[in-house]
Scaffold this motif. Structure first.
Motif, short mmCIF file in Angstrom:
data_model
loop_
_atom_site.label_atom_id
_atom_site.label_comp_id
_atom_site.label_asym_id
_atom_site.label_seq_id
_atom_site.Cartn_x
_atom_site.Cartn_y
_atom_site.Cartn_z
N THR A 1 0.81 -1.36 -0.14
CA THR A 1 -0.39 0.43 -0.05
C THR A 1 0.86 1.60 -0.04
OG1 THR A 1 -1.74 -1.06 1.66
CG2 THR A 1 -1.83 1.20 1.17
N LEU A 2 1.70 1.65 1.19
CA LEU A 2 2.74 1.99 0.62
C LEU A 2 3.34 2.44 -0.42
CD1 LEU A 2 4.07 2.06 4.81
CD2 LEU A 2 2.77 3.75 3.62
N THR A 3 3.78 1.71 -1.24
CA THR A 3 4.87 1.27 -1.82
C THR A 3 3.76 1.99 -3.57
OG1 THR A 3 6.41 -0.14 -1.64
CG2 THR A 3 6.37 0.27 -3.97
N ILE A 4 2.88 1.10 -3.47
CA ILE A 4 2.08 1.93 -4.70
C ILE A 4 1.62 3.73 -3.70
CG2 ILE A 4 -0.20 2.08 -5.49
CD1 ILE A 4 -0.28 -0.83 -5.11
N ALA A 5 1.36 3.93 -2.99
CA ALA A 5 1.09 5.56 -2.48
C ALA A 5 2.30 6.57 -3.09
CB ALA A 5 0.98 5.55 -1.48
N GLY A 6 3.31 5.92 -2.93
CA GLY A 6 4.75 6.62 -2.41
C GLY A 6 4.61 6.57 -4.25
N LEU A 7 4.65 5.41 -5.05
CA LEU A 7 5.12 5.90 -5.79
C LEU A 7 3.92 7.18 -7.51
CD1 LEU A 7 5.48 2.59 -7.48
CD2 LEU A 7 7.52 3.77 -7.88
N ALA A 8 2.30 6.82 -6.81
CA ALA A 8 1.45 7.55 -7.46
C ALA A 8 2.34 8.80 -7.65
CB ALA A 8 0.31 7.14 -6.67
N MET A 9 2.55 9.24 -6.07
CA MET A 9 2.61 10.66 -5.08
C MET A 9 3.87 11.09 -5.63
SD MET A 9 4.03 11.39 -1.34
CE MET A 9 4.87 12.92 -0.64
N GLY A 10 5.13 10.22 -6.18
CA GLY A 10 6.09 10.98 -6.84
C GLY A 10 5.86 10.85 -7.89
N MET A 11 4.96 10.81 -8.74
CA MET A 11 4.69 10.84 -10.44
C MET A 11 3.95 12.30 -10.69
SD MET A 11 5.40 9.08 -12.45
CE MET A 11 6.15 7.17 -13.34
N MET A 12 3.25 12.06 -9.85
CA MET A 12 2.23 13.47 -9.72
C MET A 12 3.57 14.48 -9.39
SD MET A 12 -1.66 12.68 -7.44
CE MET A 12 -1.00 12.13 -6.33
N ILE A 13 4.43 14.52 -8.26
CA ILE A 13 5.87 15.50 -8.09
C ILE A 13 6.15 15.77 -9.39
CG2 ILE A 13 7.55 15.83 -7.23
CD1 ILE A 13 5.99 14.55 -4.59
N PHE A 14 6.39 14.56 -10.42
CA PHE A 14 7.28 14.41 -11.47
C PHE A 14 6.17 15.45 -12.34
CE2 PHE A 14 7.16 12.90 -15.76
CZ PHE A 14 8.82 13.19 -15.73
N LEU A 15 4.77 15.00 -12.50
CA LEU A 15 4.54 16.00 -13.15
C LEU A 15 4.41 18.00 -13.22
CD1 LEU A 15 1.02 13.92 -13.08
CD2 LEU A 15 2.83 14.24 -15.94
N MET A 16 4.71 17.80 -11.78
CA MET A 16 4.74 19.38 -11.15
C MET A 16 6.19 19.79 -11.59
SD MET A 16 3.20 19.31 -7.58
CE MET A 16 1.28 17.78 -7.65
N ALA A 17 7.46 18.85 -11.26
CA ALA A 17 9.16 19.04 -11.20
C ALA A 17 9.48 19.34 -12.47
CB ALA A 17 9.37 18.53 -10.26
N SER A 18 9.31 18.50 -13.23
CA SER A 18 9.83 18.31 -15.22
C SER A 18 9.94 19.22 -15.12
CB SER A 18 8.77 17.05 -16.20
OG SER A 18 7.85 17.79 -15.94
N GLY A 19 8.55 20.14 -15.49
CA GLY A 19 9.14 21.57 -16.19
C GLY A 19 9.64 22.71 -15.24
N LEU A 20 10.31 22.43 -14.44
CA LEU A 20 11.40 23.03 -13.55
C LEU A 20 13.03 22.48 -13.83
CD1 LEU A 20 11.07 26.02 -11.78
CD2 LEU A 20 11.57 23.88 -9.37
N SER A 21 12.39 21.59 -14.48
CA SER A 21 14.11 21.33 -14.14
C SER A 21 15.02 21.22 -15.48
CB SER A 21 13.34 19.87 -13.91
OG SER A 21 15.07 19.01 -14.31
N LEU A 22 13.85 21.40 -16.66
CA LEU A 22 14.03 22.42 -18.10
C LEU A 22 14.07 23.07 -17.43
CD1 LEU A 22 12.14 19.67 -20.36
CD2 LEU A 22 14.34 19.47 -20.07
N VAL A 23 13.22 24.37 -17.64
CA VAL A 23 13.69 25.82 -17.54
C VAL A 23 14.81 26.13 -16.67
CG1 VAL A 23 12.63 27.55 -16.30
CG2 VAL A 23 11.31 26.62 -17.63
N PHE A 24 15.09 25.51 -15.54
CA PHE A 24 16.35 25.56 -14.85
C PHE A 24 17.69 24.92 -15.74
CE2 PHE A 24 17.01 25.21 -9.93
CZ PHE A 24 18.12 26.11 -10.03
#
Lengths: 330, 234
Positions: free
Chosen positions: A37-60
């Motif tokens: 349960t925790l692993t899938i929650a962590g992966l899902a949370m990670g993917m949502m954070i990835f969506l938020m952070a990917s653009g910032l990384s490229l811009v940076f």
């Protein structure tokens, strides 16, 4: 030792870290169902954070722009999606999967379109005048984040806004003794699909090649005859759109959002970009998955440490790899 | 008409006046060597021509067109390639990707590619390798290959022999000799022994000014001038 090192490198190198963390967590947690349960929650949370952070990384990475206002797109994405979902609440509650899906697609699309437009405006009006000046970038983008937060307060009010989920994403599925939320599986799949799309864009297209080259040495890209500033507008808009998509998904994940969402997410997003390595989509994904898993495991094993877990993770990784786990420029 | 003409070019970097008066006439064809001590302004001259630093208005003309103040990408599209001192290769990209980026349409002209393979066989051998994994000499070969993958009128090359082994320097010299048959090269170099074997015309820059310009043959013959301008021992 060299053989083990070569073997690890060939098997995936730093990209095996989440697997290693999950294996260690399995033994520490001791209960397979809780671990799953925790692993899938962590992966899902990670993917949502990835969506938020990917653009910032490229811009940076591409333009050396420190955009502390990036999380404003996350906030707006969340609130725009929440409004569309509330407006289409009839479709959401319907037993029809088609109407459910349509409502969700429209909500995410509205968030992304808003993010693209806001990104264009933000780059032209706020970021462009302060290229090459980090201090002013920090000041003006922080200011823009505050203004965005106040605009959300003015439009949606200060009270927490509840976010309805589509009927077909409600509930959980049972795997053995573990209960896994359907929404989290959906979030993981969407994040993975976006990652694959970004990977194809960056590695199989000429624009992607230019972005990857620009992250390494934008001056040289210009000396080869390309206008990197025009490319940058596109990347900035893409990053803003993805951040808004991440915000929309996060809103459905939390189901209750406040105007402070952007400021809260800003820290996590920057941690992910820093530990992943600047300008690298793979690095951002790795960083986001690590943050997601770590936050869930530590929250379960040592709840008092949960708030500090991301900071500790960042410190450890930067002590080991000062440029992050998988930076674009070696 | 000169291919490239610099007339009293001045360049400021921040509050510093780096170039005060750079005047040069670069004829078409061959290798033109720009010599000078460390910090004399050689790299700044190349960067100013490329628009990476802004030279004084009206001071740079290429084929009769004023290019001072133009965007770097527009200058590059006129047919000027630049090989910087640090080579400017993209380490995370493969050799192939580095080269394809320098093509106009994203496709290789096989004849030019074969010519590169002949000049630098390592490019074919390491075609799919990421550029960061190449040796210093191979990186320099890649940087030069990138400059010639498309037809260019002028290539600006900044200290290509720096830190390279003698055998690589020799190969590089041979390659420049062949490239200069149909492309003009403006070569900035501190290695005088390397430069003198290539250059037809030359100039010496010191303290942001051109202090001598002429033919390489005359300069080689004048030991006193060499000593005074380059600080070479007899």
């Amino acid at each position: 030792m060299t053989n083990i090192s070569d073997l690890v490198t060939r098997a995936g190198g730093v990209f095996l870290l989440p697997v290693a963390v999950a294996i260690v967590a399995f033994f520490l947690i001791g209960v397979p169902s809780s671990w799953l349960t925790l692993t899938i929650a962590g992966l899902a949370m990670g993917m949502m954070i990835f969506l938020m952070a990917s653009g910032l990384s490229l811009v940076f990475g591409l333009m050396d722009v420190l955009n502390f206002g990036h999380s404003a797109f996350v906030s707006f994405g969340a609130f725009v999606a929440a409004s569309v979902l509330a407006w289409l609440s009839g479709w959401l509650g319907s037993p029809s999967v088609i109407l459910n899906s349509l409502a969700l697609i429209l909500a995410i699309a509205a968030a992304v379109v808003f993010g693209l437009g806001a990104g264009w405006f933000f780059e032209r009006v706020i970021v462009k005048p302060v290229y090459h000046d980090h201090l002013r970038q920090i000041l003006i983008t922080m200011g823009a984040l505050i203004v965005a937060e106040q605009m959300i307060l003015a439009i949606w009010g200060g009270a927490p806004v509840s976010v309805p989920r589509p009927h077909f994403l409600e509930g959980s599925i049972i795997i053995g003794d573990a209960s896994v939320e359907i929404y989290r599986i959906f979030a993981f799949c969407l994040g993975a699909a976006v990652y694959v799309a970004l990977h194809v864009l960056l590695n199989r297209t000429r624009i992607g090649l230019l972005i990857r080259a620009g992250v390494e040495n934008r001056e040289m890209v210009e000396a080869l005859g390309f206008r990197i500033d025009r490319l940058f507008i596109g990347v900035f808009m893409l990053g803003s759109g993805l951040a808004a998509m991440g915000g929309a998904m996060w809103a459905g994940y939390e189901t209750l959002i406040t105007p402070a969402l952007g400021a809260e997410m800003m820290i996590i997003v920057f941690i992910v970009v820093i530990i992943g390595g600047l300008g690298s989509i793979q690095g951002t994904l790795l960083g986001a998955i690590m943050v997601g898993l770590f936050a869930n495991y530590v929250g379960f094993l040592a709840p008092k440490m949960a708030l500090a877990s991301n900071m500790i993770l960042m410190m450890v990784i930067l002590l080991w790899r000062p440029s992050g786990l998988a930076p674009a420029v070696k | 008409m000169s291919l490239l003409s610099l007339k009293q070019m001045k360049t400021d970097i921040g509050q510093y006046h780096v170039l005060h008066d750079v005047t040069l006439e670069l004829p078409e064809g061959g290798v033109f060597v720009l010599l000078g001590r460390n910090g004399a302004g050689k790299t700044t001259t190349l960067r100013s021509i490329m628009g990476l630093w802004q030279p004084s208005p009206g001071s740079v003309t290429f084929r009769g067109q004023d290019i001072a103040g133009m965007h770097t990408s527009d200058i590059a599209r006129l047919g000027i390639a630049y090989v910087p001192e640090n080579m400017g290769i993209f380490g995370g990209l493969t050799v192939e990707e580095n080269l394809v980026l320098a093509t106009k349409a994203g496709k290789f002209d096989q004849t030019r590619l074969n010519r590169i393979y002949e000049l630098f066989p390592a490019m074919e051998k390491f075609w799919t390798k990421q550029a960061w994994s190449l040796s210093g000499g191979q990186k320099q070969m890649l940087a030069v290959s990138r400059a010639i993958i498309e037809p260019r009128d002028l290539i600006l090359i900044d200290e290509p022999t720096k830190g390279l082994a003698p055998s690589i320097i020799h190969a590089m010299g041979e390659a420049f000799r062949e490239i200069s048959v149909d492309t003009t090269i403006l070569l900035v170099e501190q290695n005088f022994n390397f430069a003198k074997s290539l250059g037809r015309d030359m100039a010496v820059i010191d303290d942001g000014r051109v202090v001598h310009a002429g033919t390489m043959t005359d300069f080689i013959a004048n030991q006193e001038l060499q000593d005074s301008l380059l600080g070479l021992s007899a």
